[in-house]
Design a protein around this motif. Structure first.
Motif, PDB file in Angstrom:
ATOM      1  N   UNK A 129      10.382  -7.333   0.303  1.00 61.15           N
ATOM      2  CA  UNK A 129       9.900  -8.706   0.198  1.00 61.15           C
ATOM      3  C   UNK A 129       9.233  -8.929  -1.157  1.00 61.15           C
ATOM      4  N   UNK A 130       9.146 -10.173  -1.614  1.00 62.36           N
ATOM      5  CA  UNK A 130       8.451 -10.445  -2.881  1.00 62.36           C
ATOM      6  C   UNK A 130       7.012  -9.947  -2.898  1.00 62.36           C
ATOM      7  N   UNK A 131       6.342  -9.944  -1.748  1.00 62.13           N
ATOM      8  CA  UNK A 131       4.969  -9.440  -1.677  1.00 62.13           C
ATOM      9  C   UNK A 131       4.912  -7.967  -2.059  1.00 62.13           C
ATOM     10  N   UNK A 132       5.869  -7.186  -1.564  1.00 66.70           N
ATOM     11  CA  UNK A 132       5.900  -5.763  -1.887  1.00 66.70           C
ATOM     12  C   UNK A 132       6.340  -5.544  -3.330  1.00 66.70           C
ATOM     13  N   UNK A 133       7.300  -6.337  -3.799  1.00 70.91           N
ATOM     14  CA  UNK A 133       7.747  -6.211  -5.182  1.00 70.91           C
ATOM     15  C   UNK A 133       6.597  -6.444  -6.157  1.00 70.91           C
ATOM     16  N   UNK A 134       5.701  -7.366  -5.808  1.00 72.09           N
ATOM     17  CA  UNK A 134       4.590  -7.688  -6.708  1.00 72.09           C
ATOM     18  C   UNK A 134       3.603  -6.538  -6.852  1.00 72.09           C
ATOM     19  N   UNK A 135       3.687  -5.531  -5.983  1.00 72.30           N
ATOM     20  CA  UNK A 135       2.792  -4.376  -6.109  1.00 72.30           C
ATOM     21  C   UNK A 135       3.064  -3.594  -7.386  1.00 72.30           C
ATOM     22  N   UNK A 136       4.229  -3.798  -7.993  1.00 70.46           N
ATOM     23  CA  UNK A 136       4.577  -3.082  -9.216  1.00 70.46           C
ATOM     24  C   UNK A 136       4.114  -3.793 -10.482  1.00 70.46           C
ATOM     25  N   UNK A 137       3.660  -5.027 -10.369  1.00 70.06           N
ATOM     26  CA  UNK A 137       3.394  -5.824 -11.565  1.00 70.06           C
ATOM     27  C   UNK A 137       2.322  -5.195 -12.451  1.00 70.06           C
ATOM     28  N   UNK A 138       1.188  -4.852 -11.882  1.00 65.25           N
ATOM     29  CA  UNK A 138       0.102  -4.290 -12.684  1.00 65.25           C
ATOM     30  C   UNK A 138       0.475  -2.938 -13.260  1.00 65.25           C
ATOM     31  N   UNK A 139       1.103  -2.099 -12.455  1.00 67.22           N
ATOM     32  CA  UNK A 139       1.425  -0.748 -12.928  1.00 67.22           C
ATOM     33  C   UNK A 139       2.447  -0.781 -14.053  1.00 67.22           C
ATOM     34  N   UNK A 140       3.424  -1.681 -13.988  1.00 63.96           N
ATOM     35  CA  UNK A 140       4.459  -1.724 -15.016  1.00 63.96           C
ATOM     36  C   UNK A 140       3.938  -2.275 -16.330  1.00 63.96           C
ATOM     37  N   UNK A 141       2.990  -3.195 -16.277  1.00 62.91           N
ATOM     38  CA  UNK A 141       2.498  -3.806 -17.504  1.00 62.91           C
ATOM     39  C   UNK A 141       1.293  -3.067 -18.066  1.00 62.91           C
ATOM     40  N   UNK A 142       0.313  -2.758 -17.220  1.00 60.11           N
ATOM     41  CA  UNK A 142      -0.941  -2.175 -17.698  1.00 60.11           C
ATOM     42  C   UNK A 142      -1.025  -0.672 -17.471  1.00 60.11           C
ATOM     43  N   UNK A 145     -11.909   7.463   0.892  1.00 57.41           N
ATOM     44  CA  UNK A 145     -11.177   8.351  -0.011  1.00 57.41           C
ATOM     45  C   UNK A 145      -9.847   7.709  -0.361  1.00 57.41           C
ATOM     46  N   UNK A 146      -9.546   7.678  -1.657  1.00 57.01           N
ATOM     47  CA  UNK A 146      -8.310   7.039  -2.107  1.00 57.01           C
ATOM     48  C   UNK A 146      -7.131   7.995  -1.994  1.00 57.01           C
ATOM     49  N   UNK A 147      -6.085   7.546  -1.330  1.00 55.42           N
ATOM     50  CA  UNK A 147      -4.848   8.302  -1.198  1.00 55.42           C
ATOM     51  C   UNK A 147      -3.788   7.662  -2.107  1.00 55.42           C
ATOM     52  N   UNK A 148      -3.424   8.311  -3.224  1.00 50.31           N
ATOM     53  CA  UNK A 148      -2.466   7.705  -4.153  1.00 50.31           C
ATOM     54  C   UNK A 148      -1.115   7.454  -3.495  1.00 50.31           C
ATOM     55  N   UNK A 149      -0.477   6.367  -3.909  1.00 53.96           N
ATOM     56  CA  UNK A 149       0.853   6.038  -3.425  1.00 53.96           C
ATOM     57  C   UNK A 149       1.933   6.631  -4.307  1.00 53.96           C
ATOM     58  N   UNK A 150       3.158   6.217  -4.040  1.00 57.78           N
ATOM     59  CA  UNK A 150       4.303   6.794  -4.751  1.00 57.78           C
ATOM     60  C   UNK A 150       4.370   6.387  -6.216  1.00 57.78           C
ATOM     61  N   UNK A 151       3.601   5.373  -6.624  1.00 64.06           N
ATOM     62  CA  UNK A 151       3.655   4.919  -8.011  1.00 64.06           C
ATOM     63  C   UNK A 151       3.002   5.917  -8.954  1.00 64.06           C
ATOM     64  N   UNK A 193       0.814  -1.213   0.000  1.00 65.37           N
ATOM     65  CA  UNK A 193       0.000   0.000   0.000  1.00 65.37           C
ATOM     66  C   UNK A 193       0.847   1.263   0.000  1.00 65.37           C
ATOM     67  N   UNK A 194       2.092   1.185   0.480  1.00 64.45           N
ATOM     68  CA  UNK A 194       2.983   2.343   0.418  1.00 64.45           C
ATOM     69  C   UNK A 194       3.313   2.706  -1.023  1.00 64.45           C
TER      70      UNK A 194
END
Length: 346
Positions: free
Chosen positions: A121-134, A101-107, A85-86
């Motif tokens: 951790x791999x769990x946090x790394x996976x937060x980038x998967x959707x943003x990088x591809x889609x 209310x949605x608070x945008x993250x650093x992405x 979520x960070x």
């Protein structure tokens, strides 16, 4: 401010990229090939992974590229306690509105710098998967579009370093290219002492290009012509990684697409309206090697993925020179046939 038509010309592209390149090289001394690859990935709508030992300028390169373009920039320091979520953001209950209310993250930035990405951790790394591809983020069933242009520039230490987690295969596959900065030459290191010995050059670095200019240049790169022979050559290179005896995981179809896009950007940076097999060859190691997994026997024999890609380049036939092809961006000009050349040892 430069005025653009609906599609930027090659003259616009080379002039703008030259300004950015000069700006970045004023901070990163003695590494012109690394800076060029970074700009190639930017114009090819990709993401860049910078891997090397600490202290060689990985984060400095990412910051210099980001500050040279007048766009939104966010930096994420990846640590073991960083939460998904960070990065993506979180929905918070608003007492007054009685709604979430949605608070945008650093992405939510045009250039995102992920520092030491493999320390999370791999769990946090996976937060980038959707943003990088889609190029979007989905939170609580709602999808939020990311700005354009959008590029993730991530740095990581070698996996042999303490406190690191290897990037998952799906994460590595979303990076268009991987580059190693490497140690500078003696002359470049001496120059670095003069430039960085007092005030950091990043403090005086000013934007030399606007975000809307980069968008127009990306559209221009899309119009670079790639002949059927060059496309088939790229497919054959990637297909060879899937059947090589020293690899237990070959490159994906996404790798083929990334290799083609990078070749088009490289051709545009060279002032050409068409891609050559040389463009594919020059980028094959950077685009393919980080996606490959050597077998256990290959690792025992100290065979690296880079060596396997170089071997594939040596054994894959270069396409013969084609006939005349339509010009850049459908402008009606003809493209001269390129000379047939043997594969280069990269």
């Amino acid at each position: 401010m430069t005025t653009y038509d609906d599609r930027a010309s090659l003259t616009d592209l080379t002039a703008t990229v030259e300004r950015v390149r000069t700006s970045v090289e004023g901070v990163i001394e003695g590494k012109p090939e690394v800076v060029r690859l970074s700009l190639t990935v930017l114009l090819a709508e990709g993401h860049l992974l910078i891997e090397d030992v600490p202290g060689v300028g990985k984060t400095m390169l990412a910051k210099a590229l980001a500050r040279s373009i007048d766009c939104s920039v966010r930096r994420i320091q990846f640590t073991p306690d960083l939460l998904p979520s960070d990065i993506t953001g979180v929905s918070i209950w608003d007492q007054q509105r009685r709604d979430f209310e949605f608070k945008p993250g650093a992405i939510f930035a045009q250039i995102v710098i992920g520092d030491e990405i493999n320390r999370a951790s791999p769990k946090t790394q996976s937060a980038l998967l959707e943003s990088m591809e889609e190029r979007q983020v989905t939170i609580d069933g709602h999808s939020y579009e990311l700005p354009s242009p959008f590029m993730v520039v991530a740095t990581q230490n070698p996996v042999e370093m303490e406190g690191t987690y290897p990037l998952p295969e799906a994460q590595r596959d979303r990076f268009m290219a991987r580059v190693s900065v490497g140690y500078p030459s003696v002359e470049a290191e001496l120059q670095m002492l003069d430039v960085h010995g007092g005030v950091s050059p990043l403090e005086d670095l000013q934007p030399v290009a606007h975000a809307h200019e980069i968008v127009k240049l990306i559209e221009a790169v899309r119009g670079v012509h790639v002949s059927e022979a060059v496309r088939r050559y790229a497919v054959e290179l990637v297909a060879a990684t899937r059947s090589h005896p020293d690899l237990r995981l070959g490159a994906s179809p996404r790798a083929t697409l990334h290799l083609l896009r990078a070749a088009k950007a490289s051709a545009a940076l060279a002032g050409r309206e068409y891609a050559l097999p040389d463009d594919v060859q020059a980028l094959a190691v950077a685009v393919l090697a980080h996606r490959l997994l050597p077998t256990a026997q290959a690792q025992l024999n100290r065979r690296t993925a880079e060596q396997v890609v170089q071997e594939i380049l040596q054994h894959t036939a270069v396409p013969a020179a084609p006939g005349q092809q339509p010009g850049f961006g459908g402008l009606g000009r003809t493209i001269p046939a390129y000379p047939q050349q043997p594969p280069r040892g990269l």
